[in-house]
Design an enzyme around this catalytic site. Structure first.
Site, mmCIF file in Angstrom:
data_model
loop_
_atom_site.group_PDB
_atom_site.id
_atom_site.type_symbol
_atom_site.label_atom_id
_atom_site.label_comp_id
_atom_site.label_asym_id
_atom_site.label_seq_id
_atom_site.Cartn_x
_atom_site.Cartn_y
_atom_site.Cartn_z
ATOM 1 N N ASN A 154 -9.874 -0.499 -2.793
ATOM 2 C CA ASN A 154 -8.471 -0.302 -2.419
ATOM 3 C C ASN A 154 -7.596 -0.901 -3.518
ATOM 4 O O ASN A 154 -7.594 -2.115 -3.721
ATOM 5 C CB ASN A 154 -8.236 -1.003 -1.073
ATOM 6 C CG ASN A 154 -6.799 -0.914 -0.579
ATOM 7 O OD1 ASN A 154 -5.886 -0.617 -1.350
ATOM 8 N ND2 ASN A 154 -6.598 -1.187 0.701
ATOM 9 N N CYS A 206 0.814 -1.229 0.000
ATOM 10 C CA CYS A 206 0.000 0.000 0.000
ATOM 11 C C CYS A 206 0.839 1.267 0.000
ATOM 12 O O CYS A 206 0.418 2.296 -0.520
ATOM 13 C CB CYS A 206 -0.937 0.014 1.199
ATOM 14 S SG CYS A 206 -2.014 -1.407 1.222
ATOM 15 N N HIS A 260 -3.813 7.208 0.993
ATOM 16 C CA HIS A 260 -3.969 5.882 0.379
ATOM 17 C C HIS A 260 -5.406 5.444 0.619
ATOM 18 O O HIS A 260 -5.919 5.546 1.736
ATOM 19 C CB HIS A 260 -2.978 4.902 1.017
ATOM 20 C CG HIS A 260 -3.352 3.469 0.793
ATOM 21 N ND1 HIS A 260 -3.609 2.971 -0.461
ATOM 22 C CD2 HIS A 260 -3.552 2.439 1.665
ATOM 23 C CE1 HIS A 260 -3.937 1.696 -0.352
ATOM 24 N NE2 HIS A 260 -3.915 1.349 0.923
HETATM 25 O O1 UT7 Z 1 -4.695 -1.152 2.438
HETATM 26 C C1 UT7 Z 1 -3.907 -1.753 3.403
HETATM 27 C C2 UT7 Z 1 -4.410 -1.549 4.730
HETATM 28 N N1 UT7 Z 1 -5.686 -2.186 4.944
HETATM 29 C C3 UT7 Z 1 -6.530 -1.598 5.735
HETATM 30 O O2 UT7 Z 1 -6.278 -0.516 6.190
HETATM 31 C C4 UT7 Z 1 -7.797 -2.341 6.130
HETATM 32 C C5 UT7 Z 1 -8.081 -2.100 7.581
HETATM 33 N N2 UT7 Z 1 -9.221 -2.839 8.077
HETATM 34 C C6 UT7 Z 1 -10.485 -2.627 7.688
HETATM 35 O O3 UT7 Z 1 -10.717 -1.796 6.836
HETATM 36 C C7 UT7 Z 1 -11.589 -3.371 8.364
HETATM 37 O O4 UT7 Z 1 -11.045 -4.125 9.415
HETATM 38 C C8 UT7 Z 1 -12.389 -4.304 7.415
HETATM 39 C C9 UT7 Z 1 -13.254 -3.461 6.490
HETATM 40 C C10 UT7 Z 1 -11.464 -5.154 6.615
HETATM 41 C C11 UT7 Z 1 -13.309 -5.228 8.198
HETATM 42 O O5 UT7 Z 1 -14.178 -4.479 9.018
HETATM 43 P P1 UT7 Z 1 -14.355 -4.868 10.539
HETATM 44 O O6 UT7 Z 1 -15.312 -3.932 11.109
HETATM 45 O O7 UT7 Z 1 -12.997 -4.936 11.156
HETATM 46 O O8 UT7 Z 1 -15.048 -6.291 10.434
HETATM 47 P P2 UT7 Z 1 -14.559 -7.680 11.050
HETATM 48 O O9 UT7 Z 1 -13.445 -8.233 10.260
HETATM 49 O O10 UT7 Z 1 -14.375 -7.515 12.530
HETATM 50 O O11 UT7 Z 1 -15.832 -8.571 10.800
HETATM 51 C C12 UT7 Z 1 -17.091 -8.282 11.454
HETATM 52 C C13 UT7 Z 1 -18.112 -9.320 10.999
HETATM 53 C C14 UT7 Z 1 -17.613 -10.749 11.141
HETATM 54 O O12 UT7 Z 1 -18.724 -11.542 11.517
HETATM 55 P P3 UT7 Z 1 -18.924 -11.969 13.053
HETATM 56 O O13 UT7 Z 1 -17.693 -12.741 13.429
HETATM 57 O O14 UT7 Z 1 -19.083 -10.690 13.812
HETATM 58 O O15 UT7 Z 1 -20.172 -12.804 13.004
HETATM 59 C C15 UT7 Z 1 -17.206 -11.120 9.749
HETATM 60 O O16 UT7 Z 1 -17.301 -12.504 9.497
HETATM 61 O O17 UT7 Z 1 -18.416 -9.143 9.623
HETATM 62 C C16 UT7 Z 1 -18.218 -10.393 8.915
HETATM 63 N N3 UT7 Z 1 -17.752 -10.067 7.578
HETATM 64 C C17 UT7 Z 1 -18.577 -9.798 6.559
HETATM 65 N N4 UT7 Z 1 -19.909 -9.764 6.470
HETATM 66 C C18 UT7 Z 1 -20.464 -9.450 5.297
HETATM 67 C C19 UT7 Z 1 -16.459 -9.942 7.145
HETATM 68 N N5 UT7 Z 1 -16.464 -9.612 5.853
HETATM 69 C C20 UT7 Z 1 -17.752 -9.513 5.461
HETATM 70 C C21 UT7 Z 1 -18.376 -9.183 4.245
HETATM 71 N N6 UT7 Z 1 -19.720 -9.162 4.212
HETATM 72 N N7 UT7 Z 1 -17.686 -8.881 3.137
#
Ligand code: UT7
Length: 342
Positions: A299, A119, A269
């Site tokens: 992204n 990134c 970014h």
């Molecule tokens: O570019 C390089 C740097 N990258 C970043 O900066 C990314 C940084 N991180 C993020 O942007 C966020 O952490 C994400 C957008 C990737 C994820 O968001 P989050 O709020 O951290 O979600 P999570 O991973 O904690 O997941 C929450 C829930 C989970 O379900 P449970 O365990 O609560 O039942 C996941 O299984 O959302 C579920 N989930 C989804 N649901 C629907 C994960 N991905 C999806 C999806 N659609 N695509």
């Protein structure tokens, strides 16, 4: 005092035509427009038409962006002295994409360097280009960031936390030695890393650390176990990003004797709209001081900053003489900023 100034002489970008909406993704995995929009701000992204398309490669996207940047700079491929190409999704495992661009553009046998800083790859690449210009080594350097993510993501439910975020695209700039009548300059940059977090956002295969036999770069089991795909500890990455972004931004401004009020445009970014908004709020930047386009492209890793920069120029939001800050954070962890007068 160094009298050589380096300016962004031209910008360019290119994305595949194929638009993939959140709705489209919800047909192939358990996700929804609501989830993706709420967590990331992304509404759609571009994927090359066929995942195995041998034409629309990373270097091809980079080539199209480079052609636009050269045209905007009023230069030809023969004017280039050096190429720096940032990507994590090269056409070949090796060699890198820089040499593909050298050939495709028809450049002389100039040097072509690939940067693998994910990134923040474009920030690193632009900083290296700036050092070459400032040292008087080169006059015109092509700096490209390009990615084809769509061929390397897990579109099953297991991979949905990562695959909904990333998109394909490219951006490029020509960094040149400024002539007397040209105003711009790179005022400051910083680059950082913290390798202990390497596995928080990584792809293991094909990697020399992860083969089970001593012969194969890519074991069949790696494919079966989905270890060929990017793996991200999303929450962990998010927390580090919202800390490192402001640190790096303020470091760049301070080293140039500038303040947040001086900033005409901040181009972060495009990792996640929520990260950009968090940083904007924390530092008290106004809406017209920040440029985001992640809503349309997702992204695009090393491509995201030059793609956003080029769009900002095309839309008249980055103007000659503006103070522009570029900042990235991502896998490595690596992060950094470039502060420049456009
Ligand atoms: O570019 C390089 C740097 N990258 C970043 O900066 C990314 C940084 N991180 C993020 O942007 C966020 O952490 C994400 C957008 C990737 C994820 O968001 P989050 O709020 O951290 O979600 P999570 O991973 O904690 O997941 C929450 C829930 C989970 O379900 P449970 O365990 O609560 O039942 C996941 O299984 O959302 C579920 N989930 C989804 N649901 C629907 C994960 N991905 C999806 C999806 N659609 N695509």
């Amino acid at each position: 005092m160094n009298m050589i100034r380096s300016i962004i002489k031209g910008t360019g970008h290119y994305v595949p035509e194929n638009v993939v909406t959140n709705e489209d993704l919800s047909k192939i995995m358990t996700t929804s427009d609501e989830w993706i929009t709420e967590r990331t701000g992304i509404k759609e992204r571009r994927h090359r038409k066929e995942r195995n398309d041998a034409q629309e490669t990373t270097s091809y996207l980079g080539l199209k962006a480079s052609e636009m940047a050269l045209e905007n700079a009023g230069l030809t491929a023969k004017d280039l002295d050096f190429i720096i190409f940032a990507t994590l999704s090269p056409d070949y495992f090796f060699p890198g994409c820089g040499v593909q661009i050298q050939e495709a553009l028809g450049c002389d046998t100039i040097g072509a360097l690939d940067v693998r800083n994910q990134c923040s790859g474009f920030i690193y690449a632009l900083s290296v280009a700036n050092a070459f210009i400032k040292s008087g080594t080169y006059k015109n350097i092509l700096v490209v960031g390009a990615e084809v993510h769509s061929f390397g993501l897990d579109f099953s439910d297991e991979g949905r936390g990562v695959s909904v975020i990333f998109g394909d695209g490219a951006g490029a700039v020509i960094l040149s030695k400024a002539s007397d009548h040209e105003k711009g300059d790179v005022l400051a940059f910083n680059m950082h890393s913290e390798g202990k977090h390497a596995e928080e956002l990584s792809t293991k295969f094909p990697g020399s650390k992860f083969g089970w036999s001593d012969r194969m770069r890519l074991e069949p089991e790696a494919v079966t176990n989905a270890e060929i795909y990017p793996n991200m500890n999303g929450n962990f990455v998010f927390k580090h990003a919202v800390t490192r972004f402001p640190e790096s931004m303020l470091e760049a401004l301070e080293s140039a004797g500038k303040t947040l009020e001086d900033l005409d445009l901040f181009i972060p970014h495009q990792a996640n709209l929520r990260i950009a908004q968090f940083v904007q709020k924390k530092l008290g930047l106004k809406d017209d001081q920040v440029f985001n386009n992640i809503q349309k492209y997702g992204n695009t890793t090393a491509a995201s900053i030059p793609l956003a920069f080029s769009e900002a120029v095309s839309e008249g939001k980055a103007k000659r003489g503006d103070l522009v800050l570029l900042t990235a954070f991502g896998s490595g962890f690596t992060w950094g900023s470039v502060l420049l007068v456009y």
